[in-house]
Scaffold this motif. Structure first.
Motif, PDB file in Angstrom:
ATOM      1  N   ALA A  22     -29.871 -41.543  -4.196  1.00  0.00           N
ATOM      2  CA  ALA A  22     -29.447 -42.572  -4.925  1.00  0.00           C
ATOM      3  C   ALA A  22     -28.334 -42.230  -5.949  1.00  0.00           C
ATOM      4  CB  ALA A  22     -30.533 -43.026  -5.765  1.00  0.00           C
ATOM      5  N   ILE A  26     -24.733 -44.223  -6.030  1.00  0.00           N
ATOM      6  CA  ILE A  26     -24.031 -44.878  -7.239  1.00  0.00           C
ATOM      7  C   ILE A  26     -22.822 -44.280  -7.629  1.00  0.00           C
ATOM      8  CG2 ILE A  26     -24.561 -44.843  -9.672  1.00  0.00           C
ATOM      9  CD1 ILE A  26     -25.634 -47.206  -8.283  1.00  0.00           C
ATOM     10  N   VAL A  37     -30.844 -38.660 -12.585  1.00  0.00           N
ATOM     11  CA  VAL A  37     -32.086 -39.694 -12.375  1.00  0.00           C
ATOM     12  C   VAL A  37     -33.065 -39.709 -13.424  1.00  0.00           C
ATOM     13  CG1 VAL A  37     -34.042 -40.180 -10.702  1.00  0.00           C
ATOM     14  CG2 VAL A  37     -31.872 -39.137  -9.861  1.00  0.00           C
ATOM     15  N   VAL A  40     -38.055 -42.211 -10.102  1.00  0.00           N
ATOM     16  CA  VAL A  40     -38.212 -42.367  -8.516  1.00  0.00           C
ATOM     17  C   VAL A  40     -39.501 -42.865  -8.269  1.00  0.00           C
ATOM     18  CG1 VAL A  40     -38.286 -41.504  -6.455  1.00  0.00           C
ATOM     19  CG2 VAL A  40     -36.695 -40.741  -8.135  1.00  0.00           C
ATOM     20  N   VAL A  49     -34.881 -46.132  -7.465  1.00  0.00           N
ATOM     21  CA  VAL A  49     -34.596 -44.897  -8.144  1.00  0.00           C
ATOM     22  C   VAL A  49     -33.731 -45.733  -9.449  1.00  0.00           C
ATOM     23  CG1 VAL A  49     -33.414 -42.848  -8.092  1.00  0.00           C
ATOM     24  CG2 VAL A  49     -34.608 -43.625  -6.084  1.00  0.00           C
ATOM     25  N   GLN A  70     -30.448 -49.505 -11.244  1.00  0.00           N
ATOM     26  CA  GLN A  70     -31.762 -49.506 -10.480  1.00  0.00           C
ATOM     27  C   GLN A  70     -31.264 -49.558  -9.008  1.00  0.00           C
ATOM     28  OE1 GLN A  70     -35.210 -51.922 -11.217  1.00  0.00           O
ATOM     29  NE2 GLN A  70     -34.785 -52.714  -9.073  1.00  0.00           N
ATOM     30  N   VAL A  71     -31.643 -48.562  -8.108  1.00  0.00           N
ATOM     31  CA  VAL A  71     -30.999 -48.355  -6.669  1.00  0.00           C
ATOM     32  C   VAL A  71     -32.234 -48.408  -5.750  1.00  0.00           C
ATOM     33  CG1 VAL A  71     -29.714 -46.911  -5.269  1.00  0.00           C
ATOM     34  CG2 VAL A  71     -29.244 -46.512  -7.576  1.00  0.00           C
ATOM     35  N   GLU A  72     -32.102 -49.262  -4.798  1.00  0.00           N
ATOM     36  CA  GLU A  72     -33.046 -49.498  -3.832  1.00  0.00           C
ATOM     37  C   GLU A  72     -32.718 -48.999  -2.587  1.00  0.00           C
ATOM     38  OE1 GLU A  72     -36.096 -53.032  -1.666  1.00  0.00           O
ATOM     39  OE2 GLU A  72     -34.818 -53.510  -3.462  1.00  0.00           O
ATOM     40  N   ILE A  73     -33.403 -47.935  -2.038  1.00  0.00           N
ATOM     41  CA  ILE A  73     -32.988 -47.512  -0.838  1.00  0.00           C
ATOM     42  C   ILE A  73     -34.236 -47.419   0.160  1.00  0.00           C
ATOM     43  CG2 ILE A  73     -31.139 -45.798  -1.515  1.00  0.00           C
ATOM     44  CD1 ILE A  73     -33.163 -43.804  -1.396  1.00  0.00           C
ATOM     45  N   LEU A  79     -28.824 -47.561   1.368  1.00  0.00           N
ATOM     46  CA  LEU A  79     -28.790 -48.657   0.413  1.00  0.00           C
ATOM     47  C   LEU A  79     -29.248 -49.946   0.750  1.00  0.00           C
ATOM     48  CD1 LEU A  79     -27.845 -48.841  -2.574  1.00  0.00           C
ATOM     49  CD2 LEU A  79     -25.677 -49.766  -2.030  1.00  0.00           C
ATOM     50  N   TYR A  82     -28.397 -52.462  -5.528  1.00  0.00           N
ATOM     51  CA  TYR A  82     -28.419 -51.880  -6.585  1.00  0.00           C
ATOM     52  C   TYR A  82     -27.842 -52.815  -7.620  1.00  0.00           C
ATOM     53  CZ  TYR A  82     -23.157 -51.709  -6.948  1.00  0.00           C
ATOM     54  OH  TYR A  82     -22.038 -51.843  -7.181  1.00  0.00           O
TER      55      TYR A  82
END
Length: 99
Positions: A22, A26, A37, A40, A49, A70-73, A79, A82
């Protein structure tokens, strides 16, 4: 311990590996420096994340403008989505409000 490519291939990213992925995503997407970070969390199909980013450097550094993304993987480190959750000045209290 398997490296990130092996973990991605197996679809078994650890929380630490998901956080690192993440951070890189980003940094690439925003072209901004990441601070680190902050959270998580496992999700149904991967990880969510939270990443802190320096959006604007100031002198002194206490005036820097930071942002929380906010990152969603997925389970392979790809990815999915986000978004920027908020912006704030470095050193301001964490009250959950947007700057």
């Amino acid at each position: 311990m398997p490296d990130i490519d092996e973990q991605r291939a197996a679809g078994t990213l650890s929380a630490a590996t998901a956080g690192g992925a993440a951070l890189r995503l980003i940094a690439d997407l925003t072209t901004k420096e990441t601070e680190g970070v902050t959270a998580v969390t496992p999700a149904q199909d991967g990880w969510i994340v939270s990443v802190e980013v320096v959006e604007d450097r100031r002198i002194p550094s206490t005036g820097d403008i930071l942002a929380l993304y906010q990152v969603e993987i997925d389970e392979e480190g790809n990815l999915l989505a986000y978004k920027r959750l908020r912006r704030y000045r470095r050193g301001s209290s964490d009250n959950g409000e947007n700057a």
